[in-house]
Design a protein around this motif. Structure first.
Motif, mmCIF file in Angstrom:
data_model
loop_
_atom_site.group_PDB
_atom_site.id
_atom_site.type_symbol
_atom_site.label_atom_id
_atom_site.label_comp_id
_atom_site.label_asym_id
_atom_site.label_seq_id
_atom_site.Cartn_x
_atom_site.Cartn_y
_atom_site.Cartn_z
ATOM 1 N N LEU A 6 47.145 57.983 6.924
ATOM 2 C CA LEU A 6 48.129 58.322 7.950
ATOM 3 C C LEU A 6 49.438 57.608 7.676
ATOM 4 O O LEU A 6 49.461 56.472 7.186
ATOM 5 C CB LEU A 6 47.607 57.918 9.335
ATOM 6 C CG LEU A 6 46.316 58.585 9.814
ATOM 7 C CD1 LEU A 6 45.958 58.093 11.213
ATOM 8 C CD2 LEU A 6 46.441 60.102 9.801
ATOM 9 N N SER A 7 50.520 58.269 7.998
ATOM 10 C CA SER A 7 51.830 57.629 7.890
ATOM 11 C C SER A 7 51.976 56.584 8.992
ATOM 12 O O SER A 7 51.153 56.502 9.911
ATOM 13 C CB SER A 7 52.937 58.680 8.003
ATOM 14 O OG SER A 7 52.918 59.267 9.305
ATOM 15 N N LEU A 8 53.039 55.778 8.914
ATOM 16 C CA LEU A 8 53.259 54.748 9.923
ATOM 17 C C LEU A 8 53.422 55.369 11.308
ATOM 18 O O LEU A 8 52.858 54.873 12.296
ATOM 19 C CB LEU A 8 54.502 53.928 9.563
ATOM 20 C CG LEU A 8 54.903 52.841 10.573
ATOM 21 C CD1 LEU A 8 53.783 51.828 10.756
ATOM 22 C CD2 LEU A 8 56.190 52.149 10.136
ATOM 23 N N GLN A 9 54.171 56.466 11.384
ATOM 24 C CA GLN A 9 54.363 57.125 12.670
ATOM 25 C C GLN A 9 53.047 57.667 13.213
ATOM 26 O O GLN A 9 52.739 57.524 14.409
ATOM 27 C CB GLN A 9 55.367 58.261 12.520
ATOM 28 C CG GLN A 9 55.671 58.990 13.835
ATOM 29 C CD GLN A 9 56.684 60.099 13.642
ATOM 30 O OE1 GLN A 9 57.154 60.339 12.532
ATOM 31 N NE2 GLN A 9 57.030 60.783 14.718
ATOM 32 N N GLN A 10 52.233 58.281 12.363
ATOM 33 C CA GLN A 10 50.935 58.789 12.798
ATOM 34 C C GLN A 10 49.994 57.655 13.188
ATOM 35 O O GLN A 10 49.231 57.776 14.148
ATOM 36 C CB GLN A 10 50.309 59.628 11.687
ATOM 37 C CG GLN A 10 51.028 60.934 11.408
ATOM 38 C CD GLN A 10 50.459 61.651 10.199
ATOM 39 O OE1 GLN A 10 50.030 61.024 9.225
ATOM 40 N NE2 GLN A 10 50.452 62.983 10.256
ATOM 41 N N VAL A 52 46.618 55.885 16.644
ATOM 42 C CA VAL A 52 45.660 54.784 16.587
ATOM 43 C C VAL A 52 46.089 53.627 17.492
ATOM 44 O O VAL A 52 45.356 53.238 18.416
ATOM 45 C CB VAL A 52 45.489 54.282 15.140
ATOM 46 C CG1 VAL A 52 44.525 53.090 15.090
ATOM 47 C CG2 VAL A 52 44.975 55.406 14.248
ATOM 48 N N VAL A 53 47.274 53.075 17.248
ATOM 49 C CA VAL A 53 47.674 51.847 17.938
ATOM 50 C C VAL A 53 47.948 52.096 19.421
ATOM 51 O O VAL A 53 47.418 51.394 20.293
ATOM 52 C CB VAL A 53 48.911 51.230 17.246
ATOM 53 C CG1 VAL A 53 49.364 49.981 18.002
ATOM 54 C CG2 VAL A 53 48.591 50.882 15.799
ATOM 55 N N LEU A 54 48.775 53.102 19.726
ATOM 56 C CA LEU A 54 49.141 53.337 21.128
ATOM 57 C C LEU A 54 47.938 53.675 22.007
ATOM 58 O O LEU A 54 47.806 53.122 23.107
ATOM 59 C CB LEU A 54 50.206 54.427 21.214
ATOM 60 C CG LEU A 54 51.587 54.051 20.645
ATOM 61 C CD1 LEU A 54 52.556 55.211 20.777
ATOM 62 C CD2 LEU A 54 52.139 52.821 21.348
ATOM 63 N N PRO A 55 47.031 54.569 21.590
ATOM 64 C CA PRO A 55 45.846 54.797 22.436
ATOM 65 C C PRO A 55 44.973 53.558 22.589
ATOM 66 O O PRO A 55 44.343 53.366 23.643
ATOM 67 C CB PRO A 55 45.088 55.905 21.694
ATOM 68 C CG PRO A 55 46.131 56.599 20.882
ATOM 69 C CD PRO A 55 47.086 55.526 20.468
ATOM 70 N N ALA A 56 44.939 52.702 21.567
ATOM 71 C CA ALA A 56 44.097 51.505 21.640
ATOM 72 C C ALA A 56 44.643 50.479 22.630
ATOM 73 O O ALA A 56 43.870 49.785 23.306
ATOM 74 C CB ALA A 56 43.957 50.873 20.251
ATOM 75 N N ILE A 57 45.967 50.382 22.737
ATOM 76 C CA ILE A 57 46.549 49.355 23.608
ATOM 77 C C ILE A 57 46.871 49.881 25.003
ATOM 78 O O ILE A 57 47.242 49.090 25.884
ATOM 79 C CB ILE A 57 47.831 48.760 22.982
ATOM 80 C CG1 ILE A 57 48.965 49.797 22.982
ATOM 81 C CG2 ILE A 57 47.563 48.243 21.584
ATOM 82 C CD1 ILE A 57 50.298 49.232 22.528
ATOM 83 N N LEU A 72 42.102 50.638 12.196
ATOM 84 C CA LEU A 72 43.130 50.623 11.155
ATOM 85 C C LEU A 72 42.559 51.061 9.811
ATOM 86 O O LEU A 72 43.257 51.713 9.022
ATOM 87 C CB LEU A 72 43.726 49.218 11.046
ATOM 88 C CG LEU A 72 44.395 48.684 12.321
ATOM 89 C CD1 LEU A 72 44.915 47.271 12.099
ATOM 90 C CD2 LEU A 72 45.523 49.608 12.776
ATOM 91 N N ARG A 73 41.297 50.738 9.550
ATOM 92 C CA ARG A 73 40.672 51.169 8.299
ATOM 93 C C ARG A 73 40.481 52.677 8.283
ATOM 94 O O ARG A 73 40.640 53.320 7.238
ATOM 95 C CB ARG A 73 39.331 50.469 8.130
ATOM 96 C CG ARG A 73 39.461 48.970 7.843
ATOM 97 C CD ARG A 73 38.115 48.286 7.866
ATOM 98 N NE ARG A 73 38.257 46.842 7.693
ATOM 99 C CZ ARG A 73 37.267 45.978 7.879
ATOM 100 N NH1 ARG A 73 36.064 46.415 8.262
ATOM 101 N NH2 ARG A 73 37.463 44.680 7.700
ATOM 102 N N VAL A 74 40.144 53.243 9.436
ATOM 103 C CA VAL A 74 40.036 54.705 9.513
ATOM 104 C C VAL A 74 41.389 55.346 9.245
ATOM 105 O O VAL A 74 41.497 56.365 8.548
ATOM 106 C CB VAL A 74 39.482 55.124 10.894
ATOM 107 C CG1 VAL A 74 39.568 56.638 11.068
ATOM 108 C CG2 VAL A 74 38.044 54.658 11.050
ATOM 109 N N ALA A 75 42.453 54.743 9.810
ATOM 110 C CA ALA A 75 43.797 55.262 9.554
ATOM 111 C C ALA A 75 44.137 55.185 8.072
ATOM 112 O O ALA A 75 44.752 56.110 7.516
ATOM 113 C CB ALA A 75 44.819 54.478 10.381
#
Length: 271
Positions: free
Chosen positions: A173-177, A182-187, A165-168
């Motif tokens: 990055l926007s919320l969509q990006q 970030v979030v979807l690949p991580a989970i 999240l810090r990298v984002a």
């Protein structure tokens, strides 16, 4: 003039990894073989009327497959509907819940309590509301599968590494990006594992629903042959249900393993 021979490094480690992979893949076939041998031993220890042999059950499955084909279609249809609904509801609600740490801390304990309730006590309510219909069976199956998918997805979302999240934030990055990159690949690995567990839970719920109150389906046939004392057909149906569950669950696992290996997640790929 002397020549120097360059030897590959980590040869021992590579060989150890290859040996471990060989034992791992071989062990996956040894477990079903051990189950079949144990089944045959029970047949030999008990009377033939009590436990049919694996060969007899496989023969009964081949002989009666055309008879059970309509019941298989009913079960597969109900399983596909219930698993699709459990996936859509579980992943969506779990993901939205995990985005809010406060919401996760408030709601997740309630979901855990609801998940612990024996679902079988709710089936009479579903039967009263929906009757002896496919809808009641699907609803009962969804109740079994939606909670593990929801809880595991929420936990995965709320525990995304902070460094990601810090990298984002650093790249603004926007919320969509942020969600997409970030979030979807991580989970994703945790969600796939949740789907694998949720499928087994949905299948369990559907078979129970068909066993207790249904006019067709594999669960209905199992109850019928158990009441008739026909162990040969009973175990043949159990074998059919086990093969169906194994086929789908193991396919999900292989896809999960292949994806983990492609991403370099050796711990997951070896699990």
């Amino acid at each position: 003039m002397s020549t120097m021979t360059v030897r590959p490094r980590h040869t021992g480690a590579s060989r150890q990894v290859a040996d471990w992979a060989l034992w791992r893949h071989g062990g996956r076939w040894l477990v079903p073989l051990a189950i079949v041998l144990l089944w045959q031993a029970l047949h030999m220890l008990l009377t033939s009327a009590d436990v049919a042999s694996p060969g007899q059950s496989a023969g009964a499955l081949a002989d009666n497959f055309s008879l059970w084909w309509p019941d298989l279609l009913v079960t597969v249809q109900g399983l596909a509907l219930s698993f699709a609904l459990a996936t859509i509801i579980g992943v969506t609600v779990g993901f939205l819940l995990g985005l809010s740490r406060f919401g996760y801390q408030v709601v997740s304990p309630l979901l855990l309590v609801a998940y612990a309730i024996p679902k079988i006590v709710l089936y009479p309510i579903l039967l009263t509301a929906l009757g002896l219909t496919l809808e009641a069976q699907v609803a009962f199956s969804v109740l079994h599968g939606v909670f593990p998918i929801m809880l595991l997805t929420a936990t995965a979302t709320t525990t995304v590494p902070r460094i990601h999240l810090r990298v984002a934030d650093a790249y603004r990055l926007s919320l969509q990006q942020r969600l997409r990159l970030v979030v979807l690949p991580a989970i994703a690995p945790s969600v796939v594992a949740a789907l694998r567990i949720g499928f087994g839970a949905c299948f369990l719920g559907l078979i129970l629903a068909e066993m207790f109150a249904a006019y067709d389906g594999l669960g209905y046939r199992i109850t019928k042959y158990a009441a008739d004392g026909n162990t040969e057909r009973l175990l043949a149906l159990v074998l059919l249900v086990a093969l169906l569950a194994f086929l789908v669950t193991y396919s999900i696992y292989l896809w999960e393993e292949r994806r983990a290996r492609r991403l370099g997640l050796n711990g997951i790929a070896a699990g």
